[in-house]
Enzyme design. Sequence first.
Site, short mmCIF file in Angstrom:
data_model
loop_
_atom_site.label_atom_id
_atom_site.label_comp_id
_atom_site.label_asym_id
_atom_site.label_seq_id
_atom_site.Cartn_x
_atom_site.Cartn_y
_atom_site.Cartn_z
N LYS A 81 56.60 -74.19 94.28
CA LYS A 81 56.41 -74.35 92.83
C LYS A 81 56.28 -75.84 92.49
O LYS A 81 57.05 -76.66 93.03
CB LYS A 81 57.60 -73.73 92.08
CG LYS A 81 57.45 -73.72 90.57
CD LYS A 81 58.64 -73.03 89.89
CE LYS A 81 58.43 -72.84 88.40
NZ LYS A 81 59.54 -72.12 87.75
N SER A 156 58.22 -68.23 84.77
CA SER A 156 57.33 -69.38 84.83
C SER A 156 56.79 -69.66 86.23
O SER A 156 55.84 -70.43 86.37
CB SER A 156 58.06 -70.62 84.33
OG SER A 156 59.14 -70.93 85.21
N SER A 180 62.66 -66.67 85.85
CA SER A 180 61.36 -67.13 86.34
C SER A 180 61.04 -66.83 87.79
O SER A 180 59.91 -67.05 88.22
CB SER A 180 61.21 -68.63 86.10
OG SER A 180 60.86 -68.84 84.77
#
Length: 490
Positions: A81, A156, A180
């Site tokens: 990420k 997210s 997330s």
Amino acid sequence: MTLSLTTLTFAELTARLNSQAVSSVDVTNAFLETIRRDDTSIHAFLHLDAEEALRQAEVVDRKRASGEPLGLLAGIPVAIKDAICTLGQPTTCGSRMLEKFVPPYDAGVITKLRQADAVLIGKTNMDEFAMGSSGENSAYGPTRNPWDLTRIPGGSSSGSAAAVAARMALLSLGSDTGGSIRQPAGLCGIVGLKPTYGRVSRYGLIAYASSLDQIGPFATDVAGASLLLEAISGHDPRDSTSVQQAVPQYSKTFDQPLAGLRIGVPIEHFAEGLDAEVERSVREALAVYRSLGAEIKDVHLPHSKYAIATYYLVATSEASSNLARYDGVHYGHRAEQFGNSLVEMYEASRAEGFGAEVKRRIMLGVFSLSAGYADKYYAKALQVRRLIRQDFDTAFEQVDVIAGPVTPTPAFKMGEKTSDPLAMYLSDIYTISANLAGLPGVSIPCGLSSQQLPIGLQLLAPPFEEERMLRAARMFERETDWNLRRPERR
Ligand code: GLN
């Protein structure tokens, strides 16, 4: 032939690597090929460095050939990420504010991945500063759900989930502040785990809400999640909230079933707003556990109705403080044109660098912390947070794990909730409490809707009981084949 390497399970792929039937370079090339073929439509990656990934793969292949000891993830491609700092590689956090940021250091988890001989295949797309539930808040354009390109992958950690679901990486790392990791894992039909707060170092994770943030793994199965979790867990002196506790060997225990497992089902997680197909799949999953000898009983989490409100006070308050550092001087974008004063420079830089949702969160946070309101909002939220934790403590006196849906509905359409922040916030209703209470949680695939969209089952465990949670997750996985389902053509 190489493409089929990307559809193997974690165990199949590691067996082939260990026996040297395939090299890590072959494996890395296969995933890179898939990225080239499919990521133009999915947009899971923000940054790729194929040469560097292949260089890491070659190093592992050489080590293996010469019989050197190898790490837990030797030669396996892992996507990261873009909120996690990688030395010498761009780390944007999905924001224009950090468009040009190249960290001069590796995050704690990246150091551990390098020690585990993993291959870092690329940086993944995400909602800006991890604020969002759909991936649509990325400043670099949204990620699409590999199961249906007209739908969101969740957020997210949108790119990390989509990359694994589309077999563009075998494993990936995300971060989970309110859901997330678990929410996009559920919507993309893969395994996603949020560790206990303190289990994994946050050093080098770009901070959103420091008392809630935790890095964790995505994988196509429980085996992959167990190994990746083991590789990244443990104390880091550079993160004072990471605990000094030995890390269990999840890789050795995840496949051992639990006798006499007691599963608590929170009645509050089966209330209004839960899609009928999601409910049915989750209840079928509970029936599978029952058939394995588990005892299923109702539990109560009476304060969970306050979880969303509490979270949006705590998270935004912490965010407003964490994001104060982006002033165009210490960090981040600086406006080219501004009036004459320093304050005008700050204002112009922040106005240009941050997207709308980030600004909304900062304003909410500044308000809830401001003099005259802090007692009413922020302090009150902390009290309710404590009550939410106590609900779990009470429930865990009677059961070993808690099970329920991950999300109220399967993946929704792109654009469906972008103009309604509250509707968007509600998609984390079942995941947020675990962050407020600091508990570990995992999402595992447990069904498909009539529209062929993945449905997830969430398991929660008491603090630092990831081992129990993984074993319980694996019990279900062994009996079903939901984790083997893939979006068409992938
Ligand atoms: N959707 C939640 C939010 O926007 C959670 C995000 C996260 O876990 N990073 O805050």
